[in-house]
Design a protein around this motif. Structure first.
Motif, PDB file in Angstrom:
ATOM      1  N   VAL A   1       1.863  -5.237  20.264  1.00 34.59           N
ATOM      2  CA  VAL A   1       1.601  -4.766  21.044  1.00 34.59           C
ATOM      3  C   VAL A   1       0.911  -6.233  21.776  1.00 34.59           C
ATOM      4  CG1 VAL A   1       1.299  -4.014  23.718  1.00 34.59           C
ATOM      5  CG2 VAL A   1       2.412  -2.853  22.342  1.00 34.59           C
ATOM      6  N   ARG A   2      -1.040  -6.392  21.303  1.00 42.02           N
ATOM      7  CA  ARG A   2      -0.823  -7.689  21.242  1.00 42.02           C
ATOM      8  C   ARG A   2      -0.904  -8.626  20.964  1.00 42.02           C
ATOM      9  NH1 ARG A   2      -7.216  -7.317  21.456  1.00 42.02           N
ATOM     10  NH2 ARG A   2      -7.509  -9.744  22.296  1.00 42.02           N
ATOM     11  N   TYR A   3      -0.026  -8.662  19.955  1.00 45.41           N
ATOM     12  CA  TYR A   3       0.151  -9.805  19.705  1.00 45.41           C
ATOM     13  C   TYR A   3       1.854 -10.499  19.598  1.00 45.41           C
ATOM     14  CZ  TYR A   3      -4.924 -10.213  18.148  1.00 45.41           C
ATOM     15  OH  TYR A   3      -6.397  -9.799  17.973  1.00 45.41           O
ATOM     16  N   GLY A   4       2.044  -9.865  19.540  1.00 45.81           N
ATOM     17  CA  GLY A   4       3.760 -10.312  19.721  1.00 45.81           C
ATOM     18  C   GLY A   4       3.600 -10.006  18.063  1.00 45.81           C
ATOM     19  N   LEU A   5       3.601  -9.748  17.267  1.00 46.76           N
ATOM     20  CA  LEU A   5       4.143  -9.243  15.928  1.00 46.76           C
ATOM     21  C   LEU A   5       5.307  -8.290  15.284  1.00 46.76           C
ATOM     22  CD1 LEU A   5       0.688  -9.998  13.687  1.00 46.76           C
ATOM     23  CD2 LEU A   5       2.092 -11.947  15.384  1.00 46.76           C
ATOM     24  N   GLN A   6       5.585  -8.708  14.795  1.00 55.17           N
ATOM     25  CA  GLN A   6       6.999  -8.434  14.970  1.00 55.17           C
ATOM     26  C   GLN A   6       6.241  -6.907  13.496  1.00 55.17           C
ATOM     27  OE1 GLN A   6       9.258  -6.186  16.066  1.00 55.17           O
ATOM     28  NE2 GLN A   6      10.612  -8.319  16.436  1.00 55.17           N
ATOM     29  N   VAL A   7       6.628  -5.842  13.466  1.00 59.78           N
ATOM     30  CA  VAL A   7       6.948  -4.918  12.883  1.00 59.78           C
ATOM     31  C   VAL A   7       8.442  -3.866  12.383  1.00 59.78           C
ATOM     32  CG1 VAL A   7       6.217  -2.125  12.627  1.00 59.78           C
ATOM     33  CG2 VAL A   7       4.597  -4.063  13.623  1.00 59.78           C
ATOM     34  N   PHE A   8       9.247  -3.792  11.666  1.00 55.96           N
ATOM     35  CA  PHE A   8       9.277  -2.844  11.627  1.00 55.96           C
ATOM     36  C   PHE A   8       9.984  -1.262   9.709  1.00 55.96           C
ATOM     37  CE2 PHE A   8      10.817  -7.289  10.839  1.00 55.96           C
ATOM     38  CZ  PHE A   8      12.176  -7.858  12.149  1.00 55.96           C
ATOM     39  N   LEU A   9      10.793  -0.875  10.500  1.00 59.34           N
ATOM     40  CA  LEU A   9      10.483   0.396   9.774  1.00 59.34           C
ATOM     41  C   LEU A   9      11.603   1.254   9.296  1.00 59.34           C
ATOM     42  CD1 LEU A   9       8.917   2.878  12.197  1.00 59.34           C
ATOM     43  CD2 LEU A   9       7.780   1.921  10.054  1.00 59.34           C
ATOM     44  N   ALA A  10      11.613   1.524   7.909  1.00 59.02           N
ATOM     45  CA  ALA A  10      13.020   1.863   7.261  1.00 59.02           C
ATOM     46  C   ALA A  10      12.459   2.360   5.900  1.00 59.02           C
ATOM     47  CB  ALA A  10      13.113  -0.090   6.036  1.00 59.02           C
TER      48      ALA A  10
ATOM     49  N   CYS B   1       0.793  -1.138  -0.316  1.00 57.33           N
ATOM     50  CA  CYS B   1      -0.082  -0.188   0.622  1.00 57.33           C
ATOM     51  C   CYS B   1       0.865   1.521   0.418  1.00 57.33           C
ATOM     52  CB  CYS B   1      -0.949  -0.008   0.998  1.00 57.33           C
ATOM     53  SG  CYS B   1      -1.495   1.892   1.746  1.00 57.33           S
ATOM     54  N   ILE B   2       0.641   1.799  -1.245  1.00 56.40           N
ATOM     55  CA  ILE B   2       1.541   3.301  -0.936  1.00 56.40           C
ATOM     56  C   ILE B   2       0.665   4.535  -0.788  1.00 56.40           C
ATOM     57  CG2 ILE B   2       2.944   4.521  -2.635  1.00 56.40           C
ATOM     58  CD1 ILE B   2       3.973   2.349  -1.920  1.00 56.40           C
ATOM     59  N   CYS B   3       0.963   5.525   0.169  1.00 54.76           N
ATOM     60  CA  CYS B   3      -0.309   6.128   1.241  1.00 54.76           C
ATOM     61  C   CYS B   3       0.493   7.778   1.524  1.00 54.76           C
ATOM     62  CB  CYS B   3      -1.211   5.672   2.324  1.00 54.76           C
ATOM     63  SG  CYS B   3      -0.427   5.450   3.924  1.00 54.76           S
ATOM     64  N   ASP B   4      -0.331   8.311   1.278  1.00 51.96           N
ATOM     65  CA  ASP B   4       0.491  10.019   2.235  1.00 51.96           C
ATOM     66  C   ASP B   4       1.220   9.726   3.457  1.00 51.96           C
ATOM     67  OD1 ASP B   4      -1.599  10.964   4.433  1.00 51.96           O
ATOM     68  OD2 ASP B   4      -2.795  10.541   2.345  1.00 51.96           O
ATOM     69  N   PHE B   5       2.370  10.162   3.927  1.00 50.84           N
ATOM     70  CA  PHE B   5       2.616  10.524   5.188  1.00 50.84           C
ATOM     71  C   PHE B   5       1.530  10.470   6.471  1.00 50.84           C
ATOM     72  CE2 PHE B   5       5.230  11.848   8.444  1.00 50.84           C
ATOM     73  CZ  PHE B   5       5.760  10.622   8.909  1.00 50.84           C
ATOM     74  N   GLU B   6       0.124  11.049   6.336  1.00 52.26           N
ATOM     75  CA  GLU B   6      -0.254  11.680   7.290  1.00 52.26           C
ATOM     76  C   GLU B   6      -1.190  10.038   7.509  1.00 52.26           C
ATOM     77  OE1 GLU B   6      -0.660  13.705   9.472  1.00 52.26           O
ATOM     78  OE2 GLU B   6       0.613  14.274   8.768  1.00 52.26           O
ATOM     79  N   THR B   7      -1.590   9.470   6.583  1.00 53.40           N
ATOM     80  CA  THR B   7      -1.701   8.012   6.222  1.00 53.40           C
ATOM     81  C   THR B   7      -0.775   7.099   7.153  1.00 53.40           C
ATOM     82  OG1 THR B   7      -3.774   8.984   4.741  1.00 53.40           O
ATOM     83  CG2 THR B   7      -3.215   6.324   4.913  1.00 53.40           C
ATOM     84  N   PHE B   8      -0.155   7.115   6.582  1.00 56.67           N
ATOM     85  CA  PHE B   8       1.021   5.954   7.115  1.00 56.67           C
ATOM     86  C   PHE B   8       1.379   5.995   8.492  1.00 56.67           C
ATOM     87  CE2 PHE B   8       5.208   5.006   8.319  1.00 56.67           C
ATOM     88  CZ  PHE B   8       5.610   3.931   7.653  1.00 56.67           C
ATOM     89  N   LYS B   9       0.803   7.000   8.809  1.00 58.91           N
ATOM     90  CA  LYS B   9       1.722   7.048  10.719  1.00 58.91           C
ATOM     91  C   LYS B   9      -0.038   6.812  11.139  1.00 58.91           C
ATOM     92  CE  LYS B   9       2.095  11.920  10.940  1.00 58.91           C
ATOM     93  NZ  LYS B   9       2.195  13.147  11.120  1.00 58.91           N
ATOM     94  N   GLU B  10      -1.233   7.434  10.996  1.00 58.60           N
ATOM     95  CA  GLU B  10      -1.817   6.318  11.153  1.00 58.60           C
ATOM     96  C   GLU B  10      -2.323   4.872  11.572  1.00 58.60           C
ATOM     97  OE1 GLU B  10      -4.519   7.641  13.098  1.00 58.60           O
ATOM     98  OE2 GLU B  10      -3.216   8.950  13.137  1.00 58.60           O
ATOM     99  N   ILE B  11      -1.661   4.526  10.815  1.00 59.61           N
ATOM    100  CA  ILE B  11      -1.446   2.709  10.200  1.00 59.61           C
ATOM    101  C   ILE B  11      -0.279   2.534  11.066  1.00 59.61           C
ATOM    102  CG2 ILE B  11      -1.017   0.854   8.869  1.00 59.61           C
ATOM    103  CD1 ILE B  11      -2.425   2.742   5.753  1.00 59.61           C
ATOM    104  N   TYR B  12       0.716   3.237  11.336  1.00 55.64           N
ATOM    105  CA  TYR B  12       1.629   2.647  12.077  1.00 55.64           C
ATOM    106  C   TYR B  12       1.106   2.790  13.310  1.00 55.64           C
ATOM    107  CZ  TYR B  12       5.942   3.029  15.103  1.00 55.64           C
ATOM    108  OH  TYR B  12       7.131   2.755  15.752  1.00 55.64           O
ATOM    109  N   ARG B  13      -0.141   3.754  13.944  1.00 62.44           N
ATOM    110  CA  ARG B  13      -0.047   3.327  15.526  1.00 62.44           C
ATOM    111  C   ARG B  13      -1.020   3.111  15.247  1.00 62.44           C
ATOM    112  NH1 ARG B  13      -5.274   4.463  17.282  1.00 62.44           N
ATOM    113  NH2 ARG B  13      -5.877   5.310  15.126  1.00 62.44           N
ATOM    114  N   VAL B  14      -2.232   1.830  14.761  1.00 63.09           N
ATOM    115  CA  VAL B  14      -2.887   0.781  14.578  1.00 63.09           C
ATOM    116  C   VAL B  14      -2.312  -0.451  15.024  1.00 63.09           C
ATOM    117  CG1 VAL B  14      -4.982  -0.464  13.089  1.00 63.09           C
ATOM    118  CG2 VAL B  14      -4.619   2.133  13.091  1.00 63.09           C
ATOM    119  N   GLN B  15      -1.635  -0.485  13.540  1.00 56.57           N
ATOM    120  CA  GLN B  15       0.015  -1.767  13.651  1.00 56.57           C
ATOM    121  C   GLN B  15       1.109  -1.931  15.228  1.00 56.57           C
ATOM    122  OE1 GLN B  15      -1.380  -3.880  11.447  1.00 56.57           O
ATOM    123  NE2 GLN B  15       0.599  -4.325  10.598  1.00 56.57           N
ATOM    124  N   ARG B  16       1.351  -0.772  15.134  1.00 54.45           N
ATOM    125  CA  ARG B  16       2.155  -1.177  16.973  1.00 54.45           C
ATOM    126  C   ARG B  16       0.671  -1.398  17.799  1.00 54.45           C
ATOM    127  NH1 ARG B  16       6.133  -0.994  18.213  1.00 54.45           N
ATOM    128  NH2 ARG B  16       6.532   1.034  19.858  1.00 54.45           N
ATOM    129  N   GLY B  17       0.338  -1.720  17.591  1.00 53.97           N
ATOM    130  CA  GLY B  17      -0.900  -2.117  18.562  1.00 53.97           C
ATOM    131  C   GLY B  17      -1.088  -3.171  18.559  1.00 53.97           C
TER     132      GLY B  17
END
Length: 408
Positions: free
Chosen positions: A294-303, A275-291
Protein backbone atom coordinates in the motif's frame (compact mmCIF):
# COMPACT_ATOMS: atom_id res chain seq x y z
CA UNK A 1 34.63 24.27 -20.27
CA UNK A 2 31.16 24.86 -18.87
CA UNK A 3 30.56 24.11 -15.21
CA UNK A 4 27.52 21.90 -14.61
CA UNK A 5 26.24 21.60 -11.04
CA UNK A 6 23.31 19.50 -9.84
CA UNK A 7 21.84 20.26 -6.45
CA UNK A 8 19.61 17.60 -4.86
CA UNK A 9 19.92 18.30 -1.13
CA UNK A 10 17.21 20.58 0.20
CA UNK A 11 15.74 20.97 -3.30
CA UNK A 12 16.47 20.24 -6.93
CA UNK A 13 18.30 22.58 -9.28
CA UNK A 14 20.59 22.31 -12.29
CA UNK A 15 23.08 25.10 -12.89
CA UNK A 16 25.36 25.77 -15.85
CA UNK A 17 28.14 28.27 -15.20
CA UNK A 18 26.37 29.27 -11.99
CA UNK A 19 23.06 30.05 -13.73
CA UNK A 20 19.89 27.98 -13.05
CA UNK A 21 18.67 26.19 -16.19
CA UNK A 22 15.82 23.95 -17.35
CA UNK A 23 13.17 25.69 -15.29
CA UNK A 24 10.52 24.05 -17.53
CA UNK A 25 11.52 20.68 -16.11
CA UNK A 26 9.49 21.46 -12.99
CA UNK A 27 6.30 21.42 -15.10
CA UNK A 28 6.73 17.69 -15.80
CA UNK A 29 6.80 15.51 -12.69
CA UNK A 30 7.79 12.40 -14.64
CA UNK A 31 10.57 14.13 -16.59
CA UNK A 32 11.96 15.51 -13.34
CA UNK A 33 11.81 12.07 -11.74
CA UNK A 34 13.55 10.51 -14.75
CA UNK A 35 16.47 12.93 -14.50
CA UNK A 36 16.71 12.64 -10.71
CA UNK A 37 16.60 8.85 -10.75
CA UNK A 38 19.28 8.49 -13.41
CA UNK A 39 21.55 11.05 -11.73
CA UNK A 40 21.26 9.18 -8.40
CA UNK A 41 22.33 5.96 -10.11
CA UNK A 42 25.68 7.68 -10.81
CA UNK A 43 26.21 6.55 -14.39
CA UNK A 44 24.80 3.06 -13.90
CA UNK A 45 22.90 1.60 -16.86
CA UNK A 46 19.20 1.22 -16.04
CA UNK A 47 16.89 -0.98 -18.07
CA UNK A 48 13.76 0.37 -19.74
CA UNK A 49 11.65 -1.94 -17.58
CA UNK A 50 13.22 -0.84 -14.29
CA UNK A 51 12.57 2.79 -15.22
CA UNK A 52 8.91 2.22 -16.12
CA UNK A 53 8.36 0.11 -12.99
CA UNK A 54 9.96 2.86 -10.88
CA UNK A 55 8.34 5.92 -12.43
CA UNK A 56 4.88 4.36 -12.73
CA UNK A 57 4.94 2.24 -9.56
CA UNK A 58 1.37 1.75 -8.36
CA UNK A 59 -0.03 3.90 -11.18
CA UNK A 60 -2.15 2.83 -14.12
CA UNK A 61 -0.69 3.68 -17.50
CA UNK A 62 -1.92 2.39 -20.85
CA UNK A 63 1.56 2.40 -22.35
CA UNK A 64 4.41 3.37 -19.97
CA UNK A 65 7.04 2.34 -22.56
CA UNK A 66 5.85 4.94 -25.07
CA UNK A 67 5.33 7.47 -22.28
CA UNK A 68 8.97 7.03 -21.16
CA UNK A 69 10.25 7.67 -24.67
CA UNK A 70 8.03 10.74 -24.94
CA UNK A 71 9.38 12.07 -21.64
CA UNK A 72 12.97 11.67 -22.79
CA UNK A 73 12.15 13.39 -26.10
CA UNK A 74 10.52 16.29 -24.22
CA UNK A 75 13.56 16.64 -21.96
CA UNK A 76 15.88 16.82 -24.95
CA UNK A 77 13.68 19.48 -26.54
CA UNK A 78 14.04 21.55 -23.35
CA UNK A 79 17.82 21.28 -23.64
CA UNK A 80 17.73 22.34 -27.29
CA UNK A 81 15.36 25.25 -26.56
CA UNK A 82 17.83 26.71 -24.03
CA UNK A 83 20.84 26.03 -26.25
CA UNK A 84 22.54 23.90 -23.60
CA UNK A 85 25.01 22.17 -25.87
CA UNK A 86 26.96 21.02 -22.81
CA UNK A 87 24.01 18.84 -21.77
CA UNK A 88 22.95 17.42 -25.15
CA UNK A 89 24.23 13.96 -24.29
CA UNK A 90 23.56 14.00 -20.55
CA UNK A 91 21.20 10.99 -20.91
CA UNK A 92 22.43 8.24 -23.22
CA UNK A 93 20.48 5.21 -24.40
CA UNK A 94 21.60 1.86 -25.77
CA UNK A 95 19.59 -1.30 -26.49
CA UNK A 96 16.84 -0.75 -23.94
CA UNK A 97 19.07 0.89 -21.32
CA UNK A 98 19.24 4.46 -20.07
CA UNK A 99 22.01 6.11 -18.10
CA UNK A 100 23.20 9.50 -16.93
CA UNK A 101 26.32 10.06 -19.02
CA UNK A 102 29.23 8.99 -16.76
CA UNK A 103 31.64 11.07 -18.88
CA UNK A 104 29.68 14.30 -18.41
CA UNK A 105 31.75 16.74 -16.38
CA UNK A 106 29.32 17.77 -13.65
CA UNK A 107 29.29 18.00 -9.85
CA UNK A 108 26.45 16.55 -7.77
CA UNK A 109 26.16 17.52 -4.10
CA UNK A 110 24.97 14.02 -3.15
CA UNK A 111 28.15 12.39 -4.45
CA UNK A 112 30.34 15.08 -2.96
CA UNK A 113 28.89 14.29 0.49
CA UNK A 114 29.43 10.56 -0.15
CA UNK A 115 33.02 11.03 -1.24
CA UNK A 116 33.87 13.44 1.57
CA UNK A 117 32.38 11.07 4.16
CA UNK A 118 34.62 8.28 2.92
CA UNK A 119 37.60 10.66 2.94
CA UNK A 120 36.87 11.73 6.53
CA UNK A 121 36.61 8.10 7.63
CA UNK A 122 40.14 7.42 6.37
CA UNK A 123 41.72 10.69 7.57
CA UNK A 124 43.74 10.32 10.78
CA UNK A 125 44.71 13.97 11.24
CA UNK A 126 42.09 15.71 13.39
CA UNK A 127 42.60 19.16 11.84
CA UNK A 128 42.22 17.87 8.29
CA UNK A 129 39.26 15.74 9.31
CA UNK A 130 37.51 18.75 10.82
CA UNK A 131 37.86 20.66 7.54
CA UNK A 132 36.30 17.73 5.67
CA UNK A 133 33.44 17.59 8.18
CA UNK A 134 32.86 21.31 7.68
CA UNK A 135 32.65 20.81 3.91
CA UNK A 136 29.97 18.15 4.42
CA UNK A 137 28.02 20.38 6.80
CA UNK A 138 28.15 23.27 4.34
CA UNK A 139 27.06 21.07 1.41
CA UNK A 140 24.11 19.56 3.26
CA UNK A 141 21.24 22.01 2.75
CA UNK A 142 18.47 19.63 3.78
CA UNK A 143 16.95 16.23 3.04
CA UNK A 144 17.39 14.67 -0.38
CA UNK A 145 14.78 15.80 -2.95
CA UNK A 146 12.16 16.87 -0.37
CA UNK A 147 9.38 17.05 -2.99
CA UNK A 148 9.96 13.36 -3.79
CA UNK A 149 10.79 12.29 -0.24
CA UNK A 150 8.14 9.52 -0.15
CA UNK A 151 9.47 7.76 -3.25
CA UNK A 152 11.17 4.45 -2.33
CA UNK A 153 14.19 5.22 -4.52
CA UNK A 154 14.65 8.51 -2.65
CA UNK A 155 13.97 7.40 0.93
CA UNK A 156 16.81 4.90 1.34
CA UNK A 157 19.41 7.27 -0.14
CA UNK A 158 18.02 10.14 1.94
CA UNK A 159 18.41 8.20 5.19
CA UNK A 160 22.01 7.27 4.35
CA UNK A 161 22.94 10.84 3.41
CA UNK A 162 21.36 12.26 6.53
CA UNK A 163 23.32 9.74 8.56
CA UNK A 164 26.53 10.91 6.91
CA UNK A 165 25.63 14.54 7.65
CA UNK A 166 24.77 13.71 11.25
CA UNK A 167 28.08 11.90 11.72
CA UNK A 168 29.91 14.93 10.32
CA UNK A 169 28.17 17.54 12.46
CA UNK A 170 28.43 15.57 15.70
CA UNK A 171 32.09 14.69 15.17
CA UNK A 172 32.84 18.29 14.27
CA UNK A 173 31.16 19.43 17.50
CA UNK A 174 33.29 16.95 19.49
CA UNK A 175 36.46 18.38 17.96
CA UNK A 176 35.30 21.93 18.68
CA UNK A 177 34.74 21.01 22.34
CA UNK A 178 38.19 19.44 22.49
CA UNK A 179 39.69 22.66 21.16
CA UNK A 180 37.50 24.91 23.38
CA UNK A 181 35.73 26.58 20.44
CA UNK A 182 32.38 27.32 22.12
CA UNK A 183 31.48 30.20 19.79
CA UNK A 184 31.93 27.93 16.80
CA UNK A 185 29.74 25.31 18.48
CA UNK A 186 26.94 27.86 18.86
CA UNK A 187 27.19 28.81 15.19
CA UNK A 188 27.21 25.18 14.02
CA UNK A 189 24.27 24.21 16.24
CA UNK A 190 22.22 27.22 15.17
CA UNK A 191 22.32 26.14 11.54
CA UNK A 192 22.01 22.44 12.36
CA UNK A 193 18.83 23.06 14.36
CA UNK A 194 17.28 24.67 11.29
CA UNK A 195 17.69 21.33 9.52
CA UNK A 196 16.93 19.11 12.54
CA UNK A 197 14.67 21.19 14.81
CA UNK A 198 13.86 18.21 17.08
CA UNK A 199 17.40 16.89 17.67
CA UNK A 200 17.89 16.86 21.44
CA UNK A 201 21.64 16.58 21.34
CA UNK A 202 21.96 19.77 19.28
CA UNK A 203 19.93 21.66 21.90
CA UNK A 204 22.15 20.39 24.71
CA UNK A 205 25.36 21.08 22.76
CA UNK A 206 24.28 24.67 22.15
CA UNK A 207 23.02 25.22 25.69
CA UNK A 208 26.28 23.97 27.22
CA UNK A 209 28.30 26.16 24.81
CA UNK A 210 26.18 29.23 25.64
CA UNK A 211 26.63 28.63 29.37
CA UNK A 212 30.39 28.23 28.87
CA UNK A 213 30.39 31.62 27.12
CA UNK A 214 28.44 33.17 30.01
CA UNK A 215 25.34 33.76 27.85
CA UNK A 216 23.00 32.30 30.47
CA UNK A 217 19.83 34.08 29.40
CA UNK A 218 20.18 32.75 25.84
CA UNK A 219 20.82 29.26 27.26
CA UNK A 220 17.69 29.43 29.42
CA UNK A 221 15.60 30.71 26.52
CA UNK A 222 16.81 27.88 24.28
CA UNK A 223 16.07 25.35 27.04
CA UNK A 224 12.51 26.70 27.35
CA UNK A 225 11.98 26.50 23.59
CA UNK A 226 13.38 22.98 23.44
CA UNK A 227 11.12 21.83 26.28
CA UNK A 228 8.08 23.48 24.70
CA UNK A 229 8.76 21.60 21.46
CA UNK A 230 9.13 18.33 23.32
CA UNK A 231 12.77 17.97 22.28
CA UNK A 232 14.21 17.90 25.80
CA UNK A 233 13.11 15.13 28.12
CA UNK A 234 12.74 17.61 31.00
CA UNK A 235 13.15 21.30 31.62
CA UNK A 236 16.86 22.06 31.79
CA UNK A 237 17.58 24.18 34.82
CA UNK A 238 20.43 26.70 34.74
CA UNK A 239 23.75 24.94 35.26
CA UNK A 240 22.30 21.42 34.75
CA UNK A 241 22.60 21.19 30.99
CA UNK A 242 26.05 19.63 31.28
CA UNK A 243 24.73 16.84 33.51
CA UNK A 244 21.85 16.13 31.13
CA UNK A 245 24.28 16.14 28.23
CA UNK A 246 26.57 13.58 29.88
CA UNK A 247 23.57 11.38 30.66
CA UNK A 248 22.45 11.53 27.03
CA UNK A 249 25.95 10.78 25.70
CA UNK A 250 26.19 7.72 27.92
CA UNK A 251 22.82 6.57 26.61
CA UNK A 252 24.08 7.11 23.05
CA UNK A 253 27.19 5.03 23.71
CA UNK A 254 25.11 2.25 25.24
CA UNK A 255 22.80 2.34 22.22
CA UNK A 256 25.73 2.14 19.80
CA UNK A 257 26.94 -0.96 21.61
CA UNK A 258 23.49 -2.55 21.48
CA UNK A 259 23.16 -1.78 17.76
CA UNK A 260 26.51 -3.47 17.10
CA UNK A 261 25.34 -6.56 19.00
CA UNK A 262 22.05 -6.56 17.10
CA UNK A 263 23.76 -6.32 13.69
CA UNK A 264 26.11 -9.19 14.53
CA UNK A 265 23.16 -11.31 15.71
CA UNK A 266 21.17 -10.81 12.50
CA UNK A 267 21.66 -13.20 9.57
CA UNK A 268 23.74 -12.11 6.59
CA UNK A 269 22.10 -10.98 3.35
CA UNK A 270 23.39 -13.74 1.11
CA UNK A 271 20.62 -15.22 -1.03
CA UNK A 272 19.82 -18.51 0.71
CA UNK A 273 16.46 -19.10 -0.91
CA UNK A 274 12.90 -18.45 0.17
CA UNK A 275 11.93 -18.23 3.83
CA UNK A 276 9.96 -21.31 4.91
CA UNK A 277 7.96 -20.72 8.09
CA UNK A 278 4.84 -21.88 9.91
CA UNK A 279 1.49 -20.54 8.75
CA UNK A 280 0.97 -18.21 11.75
CA UNK A 281 4.30 -16.52 11.02
CA UNK A 282 3.37 -16.39 7.33
CA UNK A 283 0.20 -14.44 8.20
CA UNK A 284 2.20 -11.83 10.12
CA UNK A 285 4.72 -11.45 7.29
CA UNK A 286 1.85 -11.11 4.82
CA UNK A 287 0.28 -8.36 6.93
CA UNK A 288 3.56 -6.42 6.90
CA UNK A 289 4.06 -6.95 3.16
CA UNK A 290 0.54 -5.71 2.45
CA UNK A 291 1.45 -2.52 4.30
CA UNK A 292 4.56 -2.17 2.13
CA UNK A 293 2.41 -2.77 -0.95
CA UNK A 294 0.00 0.00 0.00
CA UNK A 295 2.82 2.42 0.92
CA UNK A 296 5.04 1.90 -2.09
CA UNK A 297 2.81 0.33 -4.74
CA UNK A 298 4.96 -2.79 -4.91
CA UNK A 299 3.28 -5.90 -6.22
CA UNK A 300 2.55 -8.88 -3.98
CA UNK A 301 1.41 -12.29 -5.26
CA UNK A 302 -0.08 -15.21 -3.38
CA UNK A 303 0.06 -18.77 -4.70
CA UNK A 304 -1.19 -22.10 -3.45
CA UNK A 305 0.65 -25.19 -4.64
CA UNK A 306 -1.19 -28.49 -4.28
CA UNK A 307 0.13 -32.03 -4.54
CA UNK A 308 -2.58 -34.44 -5.75
CA UNK A 309 -1.63 -38.16 -5.55
CA UNK A 310 -3.17 -40.74 -7.83
CA UNK A 311 -5.13 -43.65 -6.42
CA UNK A 312 -3.35 -46.34 -4.41
CA UNK A 313 -0.22 -44.25 -3.78
CA UNK A 314 1.83 -45.04 -0.70
CA UNK A 315 1.11 -42.67 2.24
CA UNK A 316 4.77 -42.49 3.28
CA UNK A 317 5.80 -41.69 -0.28
CA UNK A 318 3.17 -38.92 -0.45
CA UNK A 319 4.52 -37.36 2.74
CA UNK A 320 8.00 -37.44 1.24
CA UNK A 321 6.81 -35.85 -2.02
CA UNK A 322 5.19 -32.95 -0.15
CA UNK A 323 8.36 -32.46 1.91
CA UNK A 324 10.43 -32.41 -1.27
CA UNK A 325 8.08 -29.81 -2.69
CA UNK A 326 8.91 -27.61 0.31
CA UNK A 327 12.64 -28.05 -0.41
CA UNK A 328 12.07 -27.08 -4.06
CA UNK A 329 10.13 -23.96 -3.05
CA UNK A 330 13.01 -22.95 -0.79
CA UNK A 331 15.74 -23.45 -3.39
CA UNK A 332 13.88 -22.11 -6.46
CA UNK A 333 12.57 -18.85 -4.98
CA UNK A 334 14.38 -15.75 -3.73
CA UNK A 335 15.11 -14.81 -0.14
CA UNK A 336 12.47 -12.05 -0.35
CA UNK A 337 9.79 -14.72 -0.99
CA UNK A 338 8.00 -16.52 1.84
CA UNK A 339 6.26 -19.90 2.00
CA UNK A 340 4.47 -21.99 4.61
CA UNK A 341 2.81 -25.39 4.86
CA UNK A 342 -0.90 -24.66 4.49
CA UNK A 343 -2.48 -28.13 4.62
CA UNK A 344 -1.13 -31.67 4.50
CA UNK A 345 -0.98 -31.43 0.69
CA UNK A 346 -0.47 -27.70 0.11
CA UNK A 347 2.00 -24.85 0.46
CA UNK A 348 1.10 -21.18 0.34
CA UNK A 349 3.69 -18.86 -1.23
CA UNK A 350 4.04 -15.07 -1.25
CA UNK A 351 6.08 -13.54 -4.06
CA UNK A 352 7.22 -9.92 -3.87
CA UNK A 353 8.15 -7.51 -6.64
CA UNK A 354 7.30 -9.67 -9.65
CA UNK A 355 5.09 -8.49 -12.48
CA UNK A 356 1.73 -10.13 -13.09
CA UNK A 357 2.96 -11.61 -16.36
CA UNK A 358 6.08 -13.18 -14.84
CA UNK A 359 4.51 -14.15 -11.53
CA UNK A 360 3.95 -17.66 -12.89
CA UNK A 361 7.61 -18.00 -13.91
CA UNK A 362 8.96 -18.98 -10.46
CA UNK A 363 6.08 -21.42 -10.01
CA UNK A 364 6.82 -23.01 -13.37
CA UNK A 365 10.42 -23.54 -12.23
CA UNK A 366 9.17 -25.33 -9.13
CA UNK A 367 6.82 -27.44 -11.24
CA UNK A 368 9.60 -28.43 -13.62
CA UNK A 369 11.86 -29.40 -10.72
CA UNK A 370 9.03 -31.34 -9.07
CA UNK A 371 8.47 -33.39 -12.21
CA UNK A 372 12.13 -34.39 -12.23
CA UNK A 373 11.61 -36.33 -9.00
CA UNK A 374 11.58 -40.05 -9.90
CA UNK A 375 8.19 -40.73 -8.25
CA UNK A 376 6.49 -37.71 -9.88
CA UNK A 377 4.51 -39.85 -12.32
CA UNK A 378 2.08 -40.78 -9.58
CA UNK A 379 1.43 -37.15 -8.59
CA UNK A 380 -0.17 -34.03 -10.02
CA UNK A 381 1.14 -30.59 -9.05
CA UNK A 382 -1.17 -27.63 -9.55
CA UNK A 383 -1.02 -24.04 -8.46
CA UNK A 384 -3.28 -21.00 -8.30
CA UNK A 385 -1.85 -17.48 -8.37
CA UNK A 386 -3.66 -14.59 -6.67
CA UNK A 387 -2.95 -10.87 -7.01
CA UNK A 388 -4.28 -8.90 -4.00
CA UNK A 389 -5.55 -5.43 -4.84
CA UNK A 390 -3.28 -2.57 -3.81
CA UNK A 391 -5.90 -0.92 -1.57
CA UNK A 392 -5.64 -2.07 2.01
CA UNK A 393 -9.40 -1.98 2.59
CA UNK A 394 -10.22 -4.08 -0.44
CA UNK A 395 -10.89 -7.75 -0.02
CA UNK A 396 -10.92 -8.41 -3.76
CA UNK A 397 -8.24 -10.36 -5.52
CA UNK A 398 -7.50 -10.94 -9.15
CA UNK A 399 -7.01 -14.62 -9.74
CA UNK A 400 -4.74 -16.35 -12.20
CA UNK A 401 -5.04 -20.13 -12.21
CA UNK A 402 -2.68 -22.60 -13.71
CA UNK A 403 -2.84 -26.38 -13.42
CA UNK A 404 0.19 -28.36 -14.45
CA UNK A 405 -0.50 -31.96 -15.39
CA UNK A 406 1.87 -34.75 -16.11
CA UNK A 407 1.07 -38.07 -17.75
CA UNK A 408 1.26 -40.96 -15.35
Amino acid sequence: MATIEIKMLGGFEIRVNGKPVLAQLAQSRKATALVQYLVLRRGERVSHKVLTDTLWAGERSTNPDMALRAILHRFRLMIDAEGLDEMKDCIVTSRGYYQWNPHLDCSVDVFEVNDLSELARKESDAEKRSRIYEQIVNLYDGRLLPQSASEPWVESVSVRLHGQYRTAILNLLELCKKWGESTRIVTLCTRALELDPYEERLYLEKIVALETLGRHEEAEDLARRGSAMGCLHHAIEPGRAGSAYRQMRQADRNMESEVSKLISALPDTEDTGACICDFETFKEIYRVQRGVQVRYGLQVFLAILTVAPSQNTDAAETVLMVEQLGDLIHTNLRQCDVAARYTDMQYVVMLSGSTAESGTGPLERIKAAFYRIPAHGRYLLSYSLYVPEAKADSGRVRRRKKTAKKEK
